[in-house]
Design a protein around this motif. Structure first.
Motif, short mmCIF file in Angstrom:
data_model
loop_
_atom_site.label_atom_id
_atom_site.label_comp_id
_atom_site.label_asym_id
_atom_site.label_seq_id
_atom_site.Cartn_x
_atom_site.Cartn_y
_atom_site.Cartn_z
N LYS A 182 0.60 -1.14 -0.13
CA LYS A 182 -0.30 0.26 -0.11
C LYS A 182 1.07 1.42 0.18
CE LYS A 182 -3.71 2.08 2.75
NZ LYS A 182 -4.58 1.97 4.04
N ALA A 183 1.87 1.52 0.61
CA ALA A 183 2.69 2.52 0.77
C ALA A 183 3.60 2.77 -0.56
CB ALA A 183 3.75 2.16 2.01
N LYS A 184 4.14 1.86 -1.20
CA LYS A 184 4.47 1.80 -2.77
C LYS A 184 3.62 2.16 -3.46
CE LYS A 184 7.98 -1.65 -2.44
NZ LYS A 184 8.66 -3.12 -2.93
N LEU A 185 2.08 2.01 -3.66
CA LEU A 185 1.45 2.36 -4.41
C LEU A 185 0.60 4.48 -4.12
CD1 LEU A 185 -1.88 -0.53 -4.50
CD2 LEU A 185 0.57 0.27 -6.74
N GLN A 186 0.96 4.33 -2.52
CA GLN A 186 0.75 5.48 -2.37
C GLN A 186 2.14 6.61 -2.64
OE1 GLN A 186 -2.21 6.33 -1.52
NE2 GLN A 186 -3.52 4.56 -1.35
N GLU A 187 3.14 6.04 -2.72
CA GLU A 187 3.92 6.58 -2.96
C GLU A 187 4.43 7.47 -4.13
OE1 GLU A 187 9.02 6.91 -1.70
OE2 GLU A 187 7.88 5.53 -2.47
N ALA A 188 3.66 6.35 -5.28
CA ALA A 188 3.91 6.47 -6.50
C ALA A 188 2.75 7.19 -6.60
CB ALA A 188 3.51 4.33 -7.41
N LYS A 189 1.64 7.40 -5.99
CA LYS A 189 1.06 8.27 -6.51
C LYS A 189 1.62 9.49 -6.60
CE LYS A 189 -2.68 4.79 -6.35
NZ LYS A 189 -4.74 5.64 -5.79
N ALA A 190 2.09 9.90 -5.82
CA ALA A 190 2.52 11.42 -4.90
C ALA A 190 3.63 11.46 -5.47
CB ALA A 190 2.71 11.13 -3.00
N ALA A 191 4.19 10.90 -6.08
CA ALA A 191 5.64 11.31 -6.79
C ALA A 191 4.45 12.11 -8.56
CB ALA A 191 6.66 9.91 -6.55
N TRP A 214 4.61 9.38 2.93
CA TRP A 214 4.89 8.23 1.95
C TRP A 214 6.51 7.55 1.60
CZ3 TRP A 214 0.77 5.78 2.88
CH2 TRP A 214 -0.68 6.15 3.01
N SER A 215 7.41 8.53 1.43
CA SER A 215 8.29 7.15 1.71
C SER A 215 8.42 7.34 2.82
CB SER A 215 9.20 8.35 1.06
OG SER A 215 10.26 8.00 1.03
N GLU A 216 8.69 7.90 4.09
CA GLU A 216 9.24 7.90 5.48
C GLU A 216 7.75 6.20 5.75
OE1 GLU A 216 9.20 10.01 10.02
OE2 GLU A 216 8.54 10.36 8.00
N GLU A 217 7.01 6.56 5.12
CA GLU A 217 6.13 5.67 5.81
C GLU A 217 6.97 3.74 5.47
OE1 GLU A 217 3.17 3.23 7.94
OE2 GLU A 217 3.80 5.42 7.84
N LEU A 218 7.32 4.34 3.81
CA LEU A 218 7.48 3.52 3.24
C LEU A 218 8.24 2.18 4.17
CD1 LEU A 218 7.42 0.72 0.75
CD2 LEU A 218 8.32 2.96 -0.71
N ASP A 219 9.68 3.10 4.85
CA ASP A 219 10.61 3.05 4.87
C ASP A 219 10.49 1.77 6.42
OD1 ASP A 219 12.58 4.30 2.89
OD2 ASP A 219 12.58 6.16 4.38
N LYS A 220 9.38 3.01 6.64
CA LYS A 220 9.06 2.38 8.40
C LYS A 220 8.29 0.73 8.45
CE LYS A 220 5.74 3.37 12.29
NZ LYS A 220 4.73 3.76 13.26
N SER A 221 7.38 0.56 7.24
CA SER A 221 6.54 -0.48 6.49
C SER A 221 7.84 -1.58 6.50
CB SER A 221 5.97 -0.69 5.44
OG SER A 221 5.25 0.46 6.01
N GLU A 222 8.99 -1.50 5.26
CA GLU A 222 9.40 -2.01 4.91
C GLU A 222 10.52 -2.77 6.09
OE1 GLU A 222 11.68 -0.27 1.94
OE2 GLU A 222 10.73 -0.90 0.73
N HIS A 223 11.22 -1.68 7.44
CA HIS A 223 11.57 -2.02 8.46
C HIS A 223 10.32 -3.99 9.20
CE1 HIS A 223 14.23 -2.42 12.35
NE2 HIS A 223 12.80 -1.95 12.65
N GLU A 224 9.56 -3.08 9.04
CA GLU A 224 8.68 -3.82 10.16
C GLU A 224 8.15 -5.22 9.36
OE1 GLU A 224 5.38 -1.75 10.54
OE2 GLU A 224 5.84 -0.02 11.92
N LEU A 225 8.67 -5.14 8.24
CA LEU A 225 8.23 -6.79 7.36
C LEU A 225 10.03 -6.67 8.02
CD1 LEU A 225 7.12 -8.35 5.16
CD2 LEU A 225 7.86 -6.74 3.32
N ARG A 226 11.07 -7.01 8.09
CA ARG A 226 12.54 -7.85 7.98
C ARG A 226 12.09 -7.86 9.50
NH1 ARG A 226 14.40 -3.10 4.94
NH2 ARG A 226 14.94 -1.95 7.27
N VAL A 227 11.64 -6.83 9.72
CA VAL A 227 11.61 -7.44 10.86
C VAL A 227 10.53 -8.89 11.74
CG1 VAL A 227 10.48 -7.49 13.85
CG2 VAL A 227 11.99 -5.09 12.32
#
Length: 406
Positions: A182-191, A214-227
């Motif tokens: 979801k974060a990737k889709l929103q970041e692409a729309k915003a950019a 959304w870029s910050e949200e994507l970084d946070k989501s990717e970190h949570e995904l790795r954990v």
């Protein structure tokens, strides 16, 4: 009491996101992370082991304690004694109780009477049978039931707990994957570049701010995904190791099964020995005073079976045996008249005819080889003869022309 509101709210939030993910998976609206094939096979094998172990355990309990009321009461009693840390008292078996009733009845009827003395003998052997049964029950409970119960109540509970934890880790992982997507889709729309002719300068600032968020949200989501991926992999490994231990459980249960069979064989062999001894004592005490519809006279036992237990009709070149001798006074000597003989309530038996036989007079029954008839004895009849019935026909038949069936 330490009541952590933040932790409670956090746990409630995690539970809610897992519930949403689970519901969407069931509805086909969300992707689900599948376990690897090896782990899936281990899970299926573990479920199969648990289900069949539980069924075998329950049915073995029924075998050892057929009465469900007695079985329930026994388990309740064992539960209380275990909680009180006391030794479980030995319970009287049904055979021991029957033997005691026979001994008590023999005292009232008189131990010197034939019936009383026989009751005493049978009662003593019934108590011996009960003792063998109790020993078998104890051995089976220790060597077979206890290991199965320990697996169901110990190992399998641990495996089930780790599997539930693995399922929670998988749901958390899929939630994180959905957030990243979801974060990737929103970041692409915003950019995406705005239309310079239709967009006001103020919207450039808002678009740049949204893209940064959304870029910050994507970084946070990717970190949570790795954990979440790390925790899922770790839990999958723990679950895999526990499920691979099912193989050693099978080996242990196999050994216990062998011990159960050995105990069962020893129990039945001991019971058979006791019954043989009882029969010998009853024969020596009563002699031939009590007729036995299933007994075959020694003179005819050799004619009923050939070498290696084969019937004489199956031997090559076999010929019909001679007609049995007739007791003095004719075939209807004394008061025995075949037309007045009635079959006993118990003691009848099926017999296979080995040879053709032609009746010598109306008191005998003609026979055809390989046919089945019903036979029985009556008091006062020559031991070489039985009463045979075929439909409405009835008459005496020679024992040597028959093979008694079990």
């Amino acid at each position: 009491m330490d009541f952590n509101v933040k932790k409670l709210a956090s746990d409630a939030g995690v539970f809610f996101t897992r519930a949403v993910q689970f519901t969407e998976e069931k509805l086909g609206q969300a992707e689900k992370t599948e376990l690897d094939a090896h782990l899936e096979n281990l899970v299926a094998r573990g479920d199969c082991t648990k289900n069949w172990t539980e069924k075998i355990f329950r049915q073995t309990e029924v075998l050892l304690q057929p009465n469900p009321i007695d079985s329930t009461g026994a388990r309740i009693e064992e539960f209380f004694y275990e909680k009180l840390d006391k030794k479980i008292p030995l319970r009287t078996t049904n055979a021991e109780l029957l033997g005691q009733h026979m001994l008590d009845a023999a005292k009232d009827f008189g131990p010197g009477t034939p019936y009383g003395s026989t009751l005493t003998t049978v009662g003593e052997y019934q108590k011996k049978l009960g003792g063998a049964e109790r020993e078998f029950l104890q051995t089976s409970a220790i060597n077979f039931l206890t290991p199965l119960r320990n697996f169901l109540e110990g190992d399998w509970r641990t495996i089930s707990k780790e599997r539930r934890l693995l399922e929670n880790r998988r749901l958390d992982l899929d939630v994180c994957k959905a957030r990243v997507k979801k974060a990737k889709l929103q970041e692409a729309k915003a950019a995406a570049a705005p239309d310079f002719q239709e967009t006001r300068p103020r919207n450039y600032v808002l678009s740049a701010s949204a893209s940064a968020l959304w870029s910050e949200e994507l970084d946070k989501s990717e970190h949570e995904l790795r954990v979440a991926q790390t925790e899922f992999d770790r839990q999958a490994e723990v679950t895999r190791l526990l499920l691979e231990g099912i193989s050693s459980t099978h080996v242990n249960h196999l050994r216990c099964l062998h011990e159960f069979v050995e105990a069962q064989a020893a129990y039945y062999a001991q019971c058979h020995l006791y019954m043989q001894e009882l029969q010998k004592e009853l024969r020596s005490a009563n002699g031939d005073s009590v007729p036995n519809a299933f007994a075959v006279s020694p003179s005819s036992s050799g004619a009923l079976a050939g070498p290696s237990g084969l019937s004489s009709s199956s031997l090559p070149g076999a010929s019909p045996p001679p007609r049995p001798p007739v007791s003095p006074g004719g075939r209807e000597s004394g008061t025995l008249k075949i037309e007045e003989v009635q079959p006993p309530a118990t003691g009848t038996r099926k017999a296979k005819v080995l040879y053709d036989y032609d009746a010598a007079d109306t008191s005998e029954l003609s026979l055809l080889a390989d046919e089945l008839i019903t036979v029985y004895t009556v008091p006062g009849m020559d031991p070489d003869w039985l009463v045979g019935e075929r439909g409405n026909q009835k008459g005496k038949v020679p024992v040597t022309y028959l093979e008694l069936l079990s």
